[in-house]
Design an enzyme around this catalytic site. Structure first.
Site, PDB file in Angstrom:
ATOM      1  N   ASP A  32      22.082  16.659   4.716  1.00  0.00           N
ATOM      2  CA  ASP A  32      20.996  16.774   5.708  1.00  0.00           C
ATOM      3  C   ASP A  32      21.531  16.320   7.054  1.00  0.00           C
ATOM      4  O   ASP A  32      22.670  15.870   7.163  1.00  0.00           O
ATOM      5  CB  ASP A  32      19.779  15.928   5.268  1.00  0.00           C
ATOM      6  CG  ASP A  32      18.463  16.516   5.806  1.00  0.00           C
ATOM      7  OD1 ASP A  32      17.519  16.723   5.001  1.00  0.00           O
ATOM      8  OD2 ASP A  32      18.399  16.820   7.017  1.00  0.00           O
ATOM      9  N   TYR A 141       6.874  29.909  12.226  1.00  0.00           N
ATOM     10  CA  TYR A 141       7.385  29.575  10.884  1.00  0.00           C
ATOM     11  C   TYR A 141       7.199  30.773   9.951  1.00  0.00           C
ATOM     12  O   TYR A 141       8.124  31.207   9.269  1.00  0.00           O
ATOM     13  CB  TYR A 141       6.606  28.369  10.369  1.00  0.00           C
ATOM     14  CG  TYR A 141       6.814  28.014   8.923  1.00  0.00           C
ATOM     15  CD1 TYR A 141       5.776  28.182   8.003  1.00  0.00           C
ATOM     16  CD2 TYR A 141       8.005  27.466   8.470  1.00  0.00           C
ATOM     17  CE1 TYR A 141       5.934  27.825   6.673  1.00  0.00           C
ATOM     18  CE2 TYR A 141       8.154  27.099   7.139  1.00  0.00           C
ATOM     19  CZ  TYR A 141       7.123  27.284   6.251  1.00  0.00           C
ATOM     20  OH  TYR A 141       7.283  26.930   4.921  1.00  0.00           O
ATOM     21  N   LYS A 145       9.952  33.228   8.207  1.00  0.00           N
ATOM     22  CA  LYS A 145      10.019  33.414   6.746  1.00  0.00           C
ATOM     23  C   LYS A 145       9.967  34.909   6.408  1.00  0.00           C
ATOM     24  O   LYS A 145      10.678  35.384   5.527  1.00  0.00           O
ATOM     25  CB  LYS A 145       8.877  32.665   6.052  1.00  0.00           C
ATOM     26  CG  LYS A 145       9.034  31.147   6.072  1.00  0.00           C
ATOM     27  CD  LYS A 145      10.329  30.706   5.408  1.00  0.00           C
ATOM     28  CE  LYS A 145      10.456  29.188   5.359  1.00  0.00           C
ATOM     29  NZ  LYS A 145      11.766  28.756   4.799  1.00  0.00           N
TER      30      LYS A 145
HETATM   31  C1  VAH Z   1       3.546  24.243   5.684  1.00  0.00           C
HETATM   32  N1  VAH Z   1       3.965  23.048   3.603  1.00  0.00           N
HETATM   33  O1  VAH Z   1       2.432  23.776   5.672  1.00  0.00           O
HETATM   34  C2  VAH Z   1       4.338  24.218   4.373  1.00  0.00           C
HETATM   35  C3  VAH Z   1       4.057  25.446   3.530  1.00  0.00           C
HETATM   36  C4  VAH Z   1       2.286  26.970   2.651  1.00  0.00           C
HETATM   37  C5  VAH Z   1       2.566  25.766   3.426  1.00  0.00           C
HETATM   38  O2  VAH Z   1       4.776  26.528   3.988  1.00  0.00           O
HETATM   39  O3  VAH Z   1       4.016  24.720   6.681  1.00  0.00           O
END
Ligand code: VAH
Length: 314
Positions: A32, A141, A145
């Site tokens: 990490d 995010y 993904k």
């Molecule tokens: C988030 N724990 O909250 C992560 C996850 C589905 C949620 O991807 O961003």
């Protein structure tokens, strides 16, 4: 050896310990950007400082280790990503490219990379969300993904790299705190129930989200990674589910142990993120292809979480 990048994270720390139980402490290299706080993680096996944005850190390790598998879990999660969109995109994407290219160059046999229900967006059917459907994520995010899934499938199809992936729901565990997610309330609430007997929730009471207890997430990850390659038909990322619940339902589950526990609701910016995600997931592909089956429901998770947190806190 097996390399776990992002080993200090909520999932990474638990996966490292689980892999060390299976493969032996010295065969699992935890890595990490900083050293772990948890003694168990620090003392149970090799630890290396790796910044996934510096490919040289990975190549430097090859003089001492031959990696057969890599679990690449380092990423910026949904809520933090919205505060720093460009950096989140850069770390999530360039980090993935550096790991995929390293794996190709050094003939790593298998790579694991986590996706998320965050790949789905406001246009996605919200109930029993199918494996293949509209994906219009509106968080950085989630976009990273979605793009990451496309690239993992590309590296599999074009270069034959055995990359495997799961679209995790919110993950809940007692060993490590989550870092910057929207589902983190479901971990915080247990800590606050013990510490203060009340919890101020940052999502509204009827916000239903897909969730999973950490032991089930670890089981799914290892079941997928241990499955024969020919059974792994989905090379973008598998839908994965266990349960869905609302903040009000988890509070009710906690009140079975603490009748006086109370919850209040003060939705913040994370409410919009939660509202863009599905409420339940269809994971029939994972069940058919490699026999996925969850174990924990909400009350079983609550019983186990509180049992362990009480033990750790006393
Ligand atoms: C988030 N724990 O909250 C992560 C996850 C589905 C949620 O991807 O961003």
């Amino acid at each position: 050896a097996i390399l776990v990048i992002g080993a200090c994270g909520q999932l990474g720390s638990e996966l490292t310990l689980e892999l060390r139980k299976i493969y032996g402490d010295d065969h699992v290299v935890a890595a990490d950007i900083q050293y772990p706080k948890q003694a168990e993680l620090r003392e149970s096996g090799p630890f290396e400082i790796v910044d996934v944005l510096t490919p040289q850190h990975l190549t430097d390790l090859t003089s001492r280790y031959k990696f057969k598998q890599i679990y690449h879990l380092a990423a910026i999660l949904s809520a933090t990503g919205e505060k720093n969109p460009k950096f989140a995109w850069r770390l999530n994407m360039d980090g993935l490219f550096n790991v995929l290219d390293f794996a190709l160059e050094h003939k790593v046999e298998k790579v694991y990379w986590p996706s998320s229900i965050a790949v789905f967006g406001p246009g996605t059917p919200r109930q029993n969300t199918p494996q293949d459907t509209i994906m219009d994520p509106n968080t950085v995010y989630g976009i990273s993904k979605q793009a990451g899934e496309r690239w993992c499938e590309y590296y599999f199809q074009k270069y034959g790299l055995d990359v495997r992936s799961l679209r995790y729901p919110g993950l809940i565990g007692y060993k490590a705190l989550p870092g910057g997610g929207t589902t983190d309330y479901a971990v915080d609430i247990y800590h606050q129930a013990l510490a203060k007997g009340t919890y101020k929730c940052f999502l509204s009471e009827h916000t239903r989200l897909p969730m999973m207890y950490m032991p089930d997430a670890l089981k799914a990850t290892l079941d997928l990674m241990h499955a024969p390659a020919e059974l792994v038909k989905v090379r973008s990322s598998y839908n994965l589910a266990a349960m869905s619940f609302t903040p009000q339902e988890i509070a009710t589950s906690i009140q079975r142990h603490y009748p006086d526990f109370s919850i209040t609701y003060e939705p913040d910016a994370r409410q919009q993120i939660a509202d863009s995600w599905p409420q339940s997931i269809n994971d029939s592909a994972a069940r058919q292809d490699w026999g996925w089956k969850p174990t924990y429901d909400l009350d079983a998770m609550t019983d186990d979480m509180l049992l362990h947190l009480k033990r750790i806190n006393n």
